[in-house]
Scaffold this motif. Structure first.
Motif, PDB file in Angstrom:
ATOM      1  N   ASP A   1       0.850  -1.198   0.000  1.00 54.83           N
ATOM      2  CA  ASP A   1       0.000   0.000   0.000  1.00 54.83           C
ATOM      3  C   ASP A   1       0.880   1.240   0.000  1.00 54.83           C
ATOM      4  N   GLN A   2       0.463   2.228  -0.773  1.00 55.81           N
ATOM      5  CA  GLN A   2       1.259   3.458  -0.920  1.00 55.81           C
ATOM      6  C   GLN A   2       1.283   4.290   0.368  1.00 55.81           C
TER       7      GLN A   2
ATOM      8  N   SER B   1     -10.692   4.835   1.409  1.00 62.23           N
ATOM      9  CA  SER B   1     -12.128   4.744   1.718  1.00 62.23           C
ATOM     10  C   SER B   1     -12.370   3.886   2.954  1.00 62.23           C
ATOM     11  N   SER B   2     -11.442   2.988   3.251  1.00 60.38           N
ATOM     12  CA  SER B   2     -11.584   2.146   4.446  1.00 60.38           C
ATOM     13  C   SER B   2     -11.058   2.850   5.697  1.00 60.38           C
TER      14      SER B   2
ATOM     15  N   ARG C   1     -18.077   1.739  10.085  1.00 59.58           N
ATOM     16  CA  ARG C   1     -18.829   1.413   8.882  1.00 59.58           C
ATOM     17  C   ARG C   1     -19.990   0.503   9.275  1.00 59.58           C
ATOM     18  N   ILE C   2     -21.129   0.734   8.657  1.00 60.42           N
ATOM     19  CA  ILE C   2     -22.309  -0.073   8.984  1.00 60.42           C
ATOM     20  C   ILE C   2     -22.172  -1.464   8.377  1.00 60.42           C
TER      21      ILE C   2
ATOM     22  N   VAL D   1       2.700   1.660  -6.302  1.00 59.68           N
ATOM     23  CA  VAL D   1       2.939   0.839  -7.490  1.00 59.68           C
ATOM     24  C   VAL D   1       2.581   1.664  -8.718  1.00 59.68           C
TER      25      VAL D   1
ATOM     26  N   CYS E   1     -14.436  11.786   3.499  1.00 61.85           N
ATOM     27  CA  CYS E   1     -13.984  10.557   2.851  1.00 61.85           C
ATOM     28  C   CYS E   1     -14.477  10.609   1.412  1.00 61.85           C
TER      29      CYS E   1
ATOM     30  N   GLU F   1     -16.141   5.432  -3.982  1.00 61.98           N
ATOM     31  CA  GLU F   1     -15.634   5.106  -5.323  1.00 61.98           C
ATOM     32  C   GLU F   1     -16.756   4.333  -6.009  1.00 61.98           C
TER      33      GLU F   1
ATOM     34  N   HIS G   1     -20.897   1.241  -0.019  1.00 55.69           N
ATOM     35  CA  HIS G   1     -21.473   0.162   0.798  1.00 55.69           C
ATOM     36  C   HIS G   1     -20.560  -1.066   0.856  1.00 55.69           C
TER      37      HIS G   1
ATOM     38  N   PHE H   1     -17.634  -1.769   2.567  1.00 57.78           N
ATOM     39  CA  PHE H   1     -16.765  -2.183   3.673  1.00 57.78           C
ATOM     40  C   PHE H   1     -17.192  -3.508   4.292  1.00 57.78           C
ATOM     41  N   LYS H   2     -18.470  -3.578   4.643  1.00 57.86           N
ATOM     42  CA  LYS H   2     -18.968  -4.786   5.335  1.00 57.86           C
ATOM     43  C   LYS H   2     -18.647  -6.050   4.558  1.00 57.86           C
TER      44      LYS H   2
HETATM   45  C1  LIG Z   1     -17.903   8.254   4.428  1.00 60.16           C
HETATM   46  C2  LIG Z   1     -18.035   6.814   4.006  1.00 60.16           C
HETATM   47  C3  LIG Z   1     -18.965   6.009   4.635  1.00 60.16           C
HETATM   48  C4  LIG Z   1     -19.099   4.681   4.261  1.00 60.16           C
HETATM   49  N1  LIG Z   1     -19.991   3.910   4.942  1.00 60.16           N
HETATM   50  C5  LIG Z   1     -20.047   2.588   4.702  1.00 60.16           C
HETATM   51  C6  LIG Z   1     -20.841   1.764   5.529  1.00 60.16           C
HETATM   52  O1  LIG Z   1     -21.483   2.249   6.465  1.00 60.16           O
HETATM   53  N2  LIG Z   1     -20.848   0.430   5.290  1.00 60.16           N
HETATM   54  C7  LIG Z   1     -20.133  -0.124   4.275  1.00 60.16           C
HETATM   55  O2  LIG Z   1     -20.196  -1.339   4.110  1.00 60.16           O
HETATM   56  N3  LIG Z   1     -19.357   0.639   3.465  1.00 60.16           N
HETATM   57  C8  LIG Z   1     -19.289   1.974   3.667  1.00 60.16           C
HETATM   58  N4  LIG Z   1     -18.492   2.778   2.904  1.00 60.16           N
HETATM   59  C9  LIG Z   1     -17.797   2.207   1.739  1.00 60.16           C
HETATM   60  C10 LIG Z   1     -16.541   1.477   2.104  1.00 60.16           C
HETATM   61  O3  LIG Z   1     -15.825   2.149   3.120  1.00 60.16           O
HETATM   62  C11 LIG Z   1     -15.675   1.321   0.845  1.00 60.16           C
HETATM   63  O4  LIG Z   1     -16.457   0.766  -0.202  1.00 60.16           O
HETATM   64  C12 LIG Z   1     -14.494   0.403   1.105  1.00 60.16           C
HETATM   65  O5  LIG Z   1     -13.793   0.809   2.255  1.00 60.16           O
HETATM   66  C13 LIG Z   1     -13.571   0.388  -0.115  1.00 60.16           C
HETATM   67  O6  LIG Z   1     -12.442  -0.385   0.196  1.00 60.16           O
HETATM   68  P1  LIG Z   1     -11.288  -0.602  -0.868  1.00 60.16           P
HETATM   69  O7  LIG Z   1     -10.371  -1.591  -0.281  1.00 60.16           O
HETATM   70  O8  LIG Z   1     -11.882  -0.902  -2.201  1.00 60.16           O
HETATM   71  O9  LIG Z   1     -10.613   0.837  -1.051  1.00 60.16           O
HETATM   72  P2  LIG Z   1      -9.639   1.658  -0.056  1.00 60.16           P
HETATM   73  O10 LIG Z   1     -10.012   1.470   1.341  1.00 60.16           O
HETATM   74  O11 LIG Z   1      -9.600   3.066  -0.562  1.00 60.16           O
HETATM   75  O12 LIG Z   1      -8.236   0.991  -0.258  1.00 60.16           O
HETATM   76  C14 LIG Z   1      -7.493   1.165  -1.436  1.00 60.16           C
HETATM   77  C15 LIG Z   1      -6.024   1.215  -1.050  1.00 60.16           C
HETATM   78  O13 LIG Z   1      -5.235   1.138  -2.220  1.00 60.16           O
HETATM   79  C16 LIG Z   1      -4.070   1.899  -2.010  1.00 60.16           C
HETATM   80  N5  LIG Z   1      -3.541   2.236  -3.333  1.00 60.16           N
HETATM   81  C17 LIG Z   1      -4.192   2.868  -4.328  1.00 60.16           C
HETATM   82  N6  LIG Z   1      -3.402   2.991  -5.409  1.00 60.16           N
HETATM   83  C18 LIG Z   1      -2.223   2.431  -5.080  1.00 60.16           C
HETATM   84  C19 LIG Z   1      -0.987   2.265  -5.770  1.00 60.16           C
HETATM   85  N7  LIG Z   1      -0.825   2.699  -7.037  1.00 60.16           N
HETATM   86  N8  LIG Z   1       0.023   1.652  -5.125  1.00 60.16           N
HETATM   87  C20 LIG Z   1      -0.112   1.192  -3.846  1.00 60.16           C
HETATM   88  N9  LIG Z   1      -1.256   1.342  -3.153  1.00 60.16           N
HETATM   89  C21 LIG Z   1      -2.291   1.950  -3.764  1.00 60.16           C
HETATM   90  C22 LIG Z   1      -4.569   3.109  -1.240  1.00 60.16           C
HETATM   91  O14 LIG Z   1      -3.529   3.747  -0.514  1.00 60.16           O
HETATM   92  C23 LIG Z   1      -5.636   2.496  -0.341  1.00 60.16           C
HETATM   93  O15 LIG Z   1      -5.140   2.204   0.962  1.00 60.16           O
HETATM   94  C24 LIG Z   1     -18.315   4.127   3.227  1.00 60.16           C
HETATM   95  C25 LIG Z   1     -17.372   4.934   2.589  1.00 60.16           C
HETATM   96  C26 LIG Z   1     -17.221   6.268   2.975  1.00 60.16           C
HETATM   97  C27 LIG Z   1     -16.188   7.105   2.302  1.00 60.16           C
END
Ligand SMILES: Cc1cc2nc3c(=O)[nH]c(=O)nc-3n(C[C@H](O)[C@H](O)[C@H](O)COP(=O)(O)OP(=O)(O)OC[C@H]3O[C@@H](n4cnc5c(N)ncnc54)[C@H](O)[C@@H]3O)c2cc1C
Length: 413
Positions: A61-62, A71-72, A77-78, A199, A341, A344, A371, A373-374
């Motif tokens: 992770d960067q 986003s996490s 998160r619900i 990356v 936050c 995406e 939605h 995270f869960k």
């Molecule tokens: C305010 C808010 C409230 C939410 N509420 C809920 C909820 O109540 N319940 C629920 O289920 N979901 C909820 N969500 C949605 C949920 O949080 C996201 O869908 C989920 O966390 C996405 O996870 P991810 O792993 O896809 O992305 P991320 O958590 O963004 O992780 C992606 C990672 O990739 C890394 N990365 C990116 N590009 C590179 C690169 N080139 N090289 C190395 N590393 C890189 C980043 O640094 C990052 O850490 C909410 C989101 C927000 C913003």
């Protein structure tokens, strides 16, 4: 680019719970090598499932697992099972709740607050009615809450006449940062490698042999997974820049009066308010952080790298108006914390979990769409099944890249 030691990782992550030695260590011979890019909830769970399957796995992770830009990276998160007509997500939420629970039992510490989830809506609301049918079909416990029950059980909430609810008693809140950090710590404990490095976007087509990191290293693997959340459009601009819509989402925490227990569990559950069109939801006071209120409506576009994360005066005022209407005791409560936050979003809110169309050994997981995270555990499980060529859980066309539009028309809530 050195491997991150357990000690360094511990400093980067939040305090990790102690684990009983010998638990959950993969027993099989190493089968294949994987590099997973992105240690948000999707990448962390994918890497963990892969390692449990006996593979050699490096997670990168960067900015670090569940960092403040990711986003996490939020407080809470619900986790809920109601999804209106979208049974696919009800099933995944049920599966993920079981996997989160098993994981927390394994590490001997839970980051799940089972406060229950209360869905508020006007009598006859189609989404709630569809949720009731789906919850019954999938076998998720819930109960109907009448207007009279709401007035009796939740006097701290002021509701319009005719408001009813459904209540999911087993659902609640996941502590987001801590949960992801715990998955990464456990992943390293069972032999996975975590590295902090960016990356560079991979180029070309066919079979990808290696990736380049921003600090000048290169990593080879049989298979690469890009779980880059809101950065996916930057990593694969031609493929995803027009298919992932990154929107700004403001979150506020209101201070509750000293000694007032009405805004913390068990008196106050997690709540989602469909009873008016403001699109609000929130959390009871968890971890002494305050009463969290957030907007589920999509905000303006935002860059996850460069955006300043100050809540706007407009959003702050809108949250205050809402709190004044719905939680009158908190009408003048101070804002004690705030977060910005980003979602995406895919065009309709369905996830992307698919192979890259031009790179044979590259997979993509993302499009959490507010939605996701869960579902981290079930997303990882689904993706690992695809990469290992297994059919359980079966392929779901809704997660395919070919189904992803370029015009935002939200359909999943
Ligand atoms: C305010 C808010 C409230 C939410 N509420 C809920 C909820 O109540 N319940 C629920 O289920 N979901 C909820 N969500 C949605 C949920 O949080 C996201 O869908 C989920 O966390 C996405 O996870 P991810 O792993 O896809 O992305 P991320 O958590 O963004 O992780 C992606 C990672 O990739 C890394 N990365 C990116 N590009 C590179 C690169 N080139 N090289 C190395 N590393 C890189 C980043 O640094 C990052 O850490 C909410 C989101 C927000 C913003």
């Amino acid at each position: 680019m050195p491997d991150m030691s357990r000690r360094e990782l511990g400093a980067v992550l939040l305090a990790a719970p102690a684990v009983a030695s010998g638990q959950g260590v993969p027993t099989g011979q190493s089968k294949q090598s994987f590099v997973v890019i992105g240690a948000g909830v999707f990448g962390a769970w994918t890497a963990y499932h892969l390692r449990l399957g006996g593979h050699n796995v490096t997670l990168l992770d960067q900015y670090g697992p569940s960092n403040s830009r990711a986003s996490s990276g939020g407080e809470t998160r619900i986790i809920r099972a109601s999804y209106g007509p979208d049974e696919i997500y009800t099933r995944m939420a049920k599966r993920s709740l079981a996997l989160w629970s098993a994981f927390f039992a394994r590490i001997g510490h839970s980051y799940l607050e089972r406060a229950g989830v209360l869905w508020l809506a006007k009598q006859g609301n189609a989404y709630v009615e569809q949720s009731r049918q789906t919850l019954k079909a999938v076998g998720v416990e819930f109960r109907d809450v009448s207007s009279a029950d709401l007035a009796r059980d939740y006097p701290q909430i002021r509701l319009e006449p005719g408001t009813i609810a459904i209540f999911e008693p087993d659902s609640g809140a996941l502590l987001a940062r801590e949960s992801v950090a715990a998955v990464v710590v456990e992943f390293t404990r069972i032999g996975g490698i975590y590295r902090q490095a960016g990356v560079r976007p991979p180029q070309g087509g066919g079979r990808l042999s290696e990736i380049q990191t921003t600090d000048g290293d290169s990593l080879r693997a049989d298979t690469f997974v890009f779980a880059c959340g809101p950065w996916l459009g930057k990593v694969f601009p031609e493929l995803l820049a027009t298919r992932i819509f990154v929107t700004r989402q403001d979150v506020l925490f209101f201070g509750i009066p000293a000694g007032d227990r009405r805004f913390e569990p068990p008196a106050m559950p997690v709540w989602i308010d469909f009873s008016d069109d403001r699109g609000m939801y929130g959390f009871p006071d968890i971890g002494r952080r305050g009463f969290k209120v957030a907007f589920d409506k999509h905000g303006p576009p935002m860059d996850p790298d460069t955006a300043n994360r100050f809540v706007t005066a407009e959003q702050s005022a809108a949250a205050r108006d809402y709190v004044r209407d719905r939680f009158p005791v908190l009408a003048d409560a101070p804002v004690v914390d705030s977060r910005v936050c980003q979602y995406e979003n895919t065009a309709n809110g369905d996830f992307i979990i698919d192979r890259h169309p031009q790179m044979d050994n590259v997979w993509i997981a993302g499009g959490g769409s507010g939605h996701g995270f869960k579902h981290g555990p079930a997303v990882g499980e689904y993706l690992v099944a695809r990469m290992e060529g297994r059919n359980d859980p079966p392929v779901e066309t809704r997660f395919g890249l070919s189904t992803k539009g370029t015009e935002q028309k939200r359909a999943v809530y």
